[in-house]
Design a protein around this motif. Structure first.
Motif, mmCIF file in Angstrom:
data_model
loop_
_atom_site.group_PDB
_atom_site.id
_atom_site.type_symbol
_atom_site.label_atom_id
_atom_site.label_comp_id
_atom_site.label_asym_id
_atom_site.label_seq_id
_atom_site.Cartn_x
_atom_site.Cartn_y
_atom_site.Cartn_z
ATOM 1 N N ARG A 305 0.829 -1.207 0.000
ATOM 2 C CA ARG A 305 0.000 0.000 0.000
ATOM 3 C C ARG A 305 0.867 1.262 0.000
ATOM 4 O O ARG A 305 2.000 1.259 0.468
ATOM 5 C CB ARG A 305 -0.914 0.038 1.224
ATOM 6 C CG ARG A 305 -1.946 -1.059 1.267
ATOM 7 C CD ARG A 305 -2.913 -0.862 2.427
ATOM 8 N NE ARG A 305 -2.224 -0.791 3.723
ATOM 9 C CZ ARG A 305 -2.856 -0.706 4.890
ATOM 10 N NH1 ARG A 305 -4.184 -0.645 4.914
ATOM 11 N NH2 ARG A 305 -2.174 -0.661 6.018
ATOM 12 N N ILE A 306 0.285 2.320 -0.497
ATOM 13 C CA ILE A 306 0.894 3.643 -0.404
ATOM 14 C C ILE A 306 0.169 4.405 0.690
ATOM 15 O O ILE A 306 -1.063 4.498 0.693
ATOM 16 C CB ILE A 306 0.806 4.394 -1.736
ATOM 17 C CG1 ILE A 306 1.664 3.674 -2.785
ATOM 18 C CG2 ILE A 306 1.272 5.845 -1.574
ATOM 19 C CD1 ILE A 306 1.603 4.294 -4.157
ATOM 20 N N VAL A 307 0.933 4.913 1.630
ATOM 21 C CA VAL A 307 0.384 5.685 2.752
ATOM 22 C C VAL A 307 0.361 7.151 2.350
ATOM 23 O O VAL A 307 1.374 7.697 1.896
ATOM 24 C CB VAL A 307 1.234 5.488 4.019
ATOM 25 C CG1 VAL A 307 0.660 6.297 5.182
ATOM 26 C CG2 VAL A 307 1.306 4.004 4.384
ATOM 27 N N LEU A 308 -0.789 7.784 2.512
ATOM 28 C CA LEU A 308 -0.949 9.193 2.164
ATOM 29 C C LEU A 308 -0.881 10.029 3.430
ATOM 30 O O LEU A 308 -1.643 9.802 4.377
ATOM 31 C CB LEU A 308 -2.291 9.416 1.456
ATOM 32 C CG LEU A 308 -2.545 8.529 0.223
ATOM 33 C CD1 LEU A 308 -3.929 8.804 -0.350
ATOM 34 C CD2 LEU A 308 -1.473 8.762 -0.840
ATOM 35 N N LEU A 309 0.016 11.007 3.441
ATOM 36 C CA LEU A 309 0.247 11.830 4.624
ATOM 37 C C LEU A 309 0.067 13.311 4.305
ATOM 38 O O LEU A 309 0.117 13.712 3.146
ATOM 39 C CB LEU A 309 1.672 11.614 5.159
ATOM 40 C CG LEU A 309 2.084 10.192 5.520
ATOM 41 C CD1 LEU A 309 3.569 10.176 5.880
ATOM 42 C CD2 LEU A 309 1.256 9.665 6.679
ATOM 43 N N ASP A 310 -0.120 14.106 5.339
ATOM 44 C CA ASP A 310 -0.089 15.565 5.291
ATOM 45 C C ASP A 310 -1.184 16.144 4.391
ATOM 46 O O ASP A 310 -1.000 16.334 3.189
ATOM 47 C CB ASP A 310 1.280 16.062 4.821
ATOM 48 C CG ASP A 310 1.494 17.525 5.190
ATOM 49 O OD1 ASP A 310 0.499 18.226 5.432
ATOM 50 O OD2 ASP A 310 2.656 17.965 5.237
ATOM 51 N N PHE A 311 -2.306 16.455 5.004
ATOM 52 C CA PHE A 311 -3.449 16.995 4.275
ATOM 53 C C PHE A 311 -3.678 18.469 4.594
ATOM 54 O O PHE A 311 -4.767 18.995 4.371
ATOM 55 C CB PHE A 311 -4.691 16.167 4.592
ATOM 56 C CG PHE A 311 -4.656 14.804 3.944
ATOM 57 C CD1 PHE A 311 -5.306 14.576 2.748
ATOM 58 C CD2 PHE A 311 -3.940 13.762 4.511
ATOM 59 C CE1 PHE A 311 -5.253 13.335 2.124
ATOM 60 C CE2 PHE A 311 -3.886 12.520 3.913
ATOM 61 C CZ PHE A 311 -4.545 12.294 2.709
ATOM 62 N N GLY A 312 -2.652 19.136 5.094
ATOM 63 C CA GLY A 312 -2.783 20.548 5.407
ATOM 64 C C GLY A 312 -2.988 21.411 4.179
ATOM 65 O O GLY A 312 -3.599 22.474 4.251
#
Length: 443
Positions: A305-312
């Protein structure tokens, strides 16, 4: 509570004059590294088609990057953008050093960290945790991330904002605007004020952890139960104005897939997934995570899986603008210059009465930019020189001063996302079937 050894940190400079002094030192290091002849050459090339390249030694580059890393905030964001791809500004060696800005700002000293934790959680803040690692696992422009485990067994990543960064955004952008105007970095005839204003609003949003938590939840709804992606959940009982508590996720920065330890099939799959996600964000979600920093994507080899981070930096896109970009992409794929011109005027890339020569050059540039969408089968980013071709043609147009309009400021962040996705595929030397992908998203 188990504690790791705390790092030696560097205090975040505060106050407009103090931060201007630090920015001046960074600029001075850059100028010293380039030298007088280099500066003259960059000015000469600025308005031409030839790409200016900064020739810095590794030591000079480290000093420049270190100055930006010490400042954090909006100034460091500039350095992150400069490091996305160094082919247009830095030598490859310098770009490699600058890339450290993407996930390795100078951490705050222990005294500042302890003060933030006490301010947000209270004097007995450590009672909530079984383990807290004082050494940050990541440190960027707005804050740093710490790994922790709660008493009830939750594995968390705590995103902790640097003190004073929120308050320094306006002064940083004011200082940057002075630098841009002084060095003549803005294109002729273009008012940069709307773009700096949009950047100010975006940075304030990135510093609003409550808004980021809401964006993260909204984005997760759109992605749904897609097995190829993991989006950390928010733990609101431990989230505050200056701390965002999220699920901890294992993985390595996705651009590490470019290393010899990983197979080409993994690189191709990761780039394909993220390119498809980029198109879906605009044309399906109308909700775009506009910060393409490579460190915001982790690859979990165990699960694939690809982890999606930082939605600022997540922002909604108006239906009207989505429709205009759909028209633009469809026209570019079909080589429909009349449709391409109509969409470009609607977005603001050109005015209806702009000079014919410049209009035709802009249409050529947009047509060229759509090359991966028009190429049947897999587009091979490993051998593509599209970036250099677009850069050479676009540079002269950008500085020509021939256009009567400028696109809406919000397009700046969409361009940033598109360019970042392209650069990641290029970094991974991936093959991606963008033509088929585009047909599905634009239907």
């Amino acid at each position: 509570m188990s504690k790791s050894t705390p790092p030696k940190g560097i205090a975040v400079p505060s106050g407009r004059l103090n931060r201007l002094w630090h920015l001046g030192r960074a600029t001075g290091d850059l100028a010293a590294g380039i030298g007088f002849k280099g500066l003259v050459e960059m000015v000469r090339q600025r308005g031409g088609a030839e790409s200016a390249r900064i020739q810095l030694s590794p030591e000079q580059t480290r000093r420049f990057a270190d100055r930006l890393a010490r400042m954090r905030g909006a100034v460091m964001k500039m350095g992150q953008l400069m490091s996305m791809d160094g082919s247009d500004i830095f030598t490859p060696e310098a770009a490699e050093i600058m890339s450290g800005l993407r996930d390795r700002a100078a951490p705050m000293p222990m005294s500042q960290l302890a003060q933030v934790l006490e301010n947000e959680y209270g004097a007995d803040w450590d009672r909530a945790f079984r383990r807290f690692e004082f050494s940050p696992i990541a440190s960027a422009s707005i804050g740093q991330v710490h790994r922790a485990e709660t008493r009830d067994g939750r594995r968390l990543a705590l995103k902790i904002q640097f003190p004073g960064v929120r308050e320094s955004i306006d002064s940083d952008l004011y200082n940057l605007s002075l630098l841009i105007r002084t060095l003549g970095m803005a294109p002729a005839g273009v008012d940069i004020a709307p773009f700096l204003g949009e950047a100010r609003r975006q940075l304030h949003r990135e510093a609003d952890y409550g808004a980021e938590a809401e964006a993260l939840d909204a984005y997760r709804v759109w992605v749904g139960d897609d097995p190829d992606f993991f989006i950390p959940g928010v733990h609101r009982d431990l989230s505050t104005r200056n701390i965002l508590a999220m699920d901890f996720a294992d993985g390595v920065p996705v651009d590490r897939l470019a290393e010899p330890d990983y197979r080409r099939a993994e690189r191709d799959r990761a780039a394909t997934l993220l390119m498809r996600l980029t198109l879906r964000e605009l044309f399906e979600f109308a909700l775009v995570q506009t910060d393409p920093n490579f460190a915001n994507y982790l690859y979990d080899a165990a699960s694939g899986r690809i982890v999606l981070l930082d939605f600022g930096a997540t922002r909604s896109v108006s239906p009207g603008l989505v429709g205009q970009y759909r028209q633009l992409a469809q026209a570019a794929i079909a080589s429909d210059r009349a449709g391409l011109r109509a969409a470009s005027i609607a977005i603001g890339y050109m005015g209806a009465d702009d000079p014919t020569e410049q209009v035709e050059a802009m249409l050529d540039l947009l047509q060229l930019s759509a090359e991966p969408l028009r190429t049947p089968g897999h587009y091979d980013f490993a051998v593509s020189d599209l970036f250099e071709r677009v850069y050479r043609q676009g540079r002269a147009l950008f500085h020509s001063g021939a256009f009567s309009t400028a696109p809406a400021a919000e397009t700046l962040f969409l361009h940033r996302k598109f360019m970042g996705s392209f650069m990641l595929s290029r970094r991974l030397r991936a093959r991606v079937d963008l033509a088929t992908m585009a047909q599905s998203c634009l239907a």
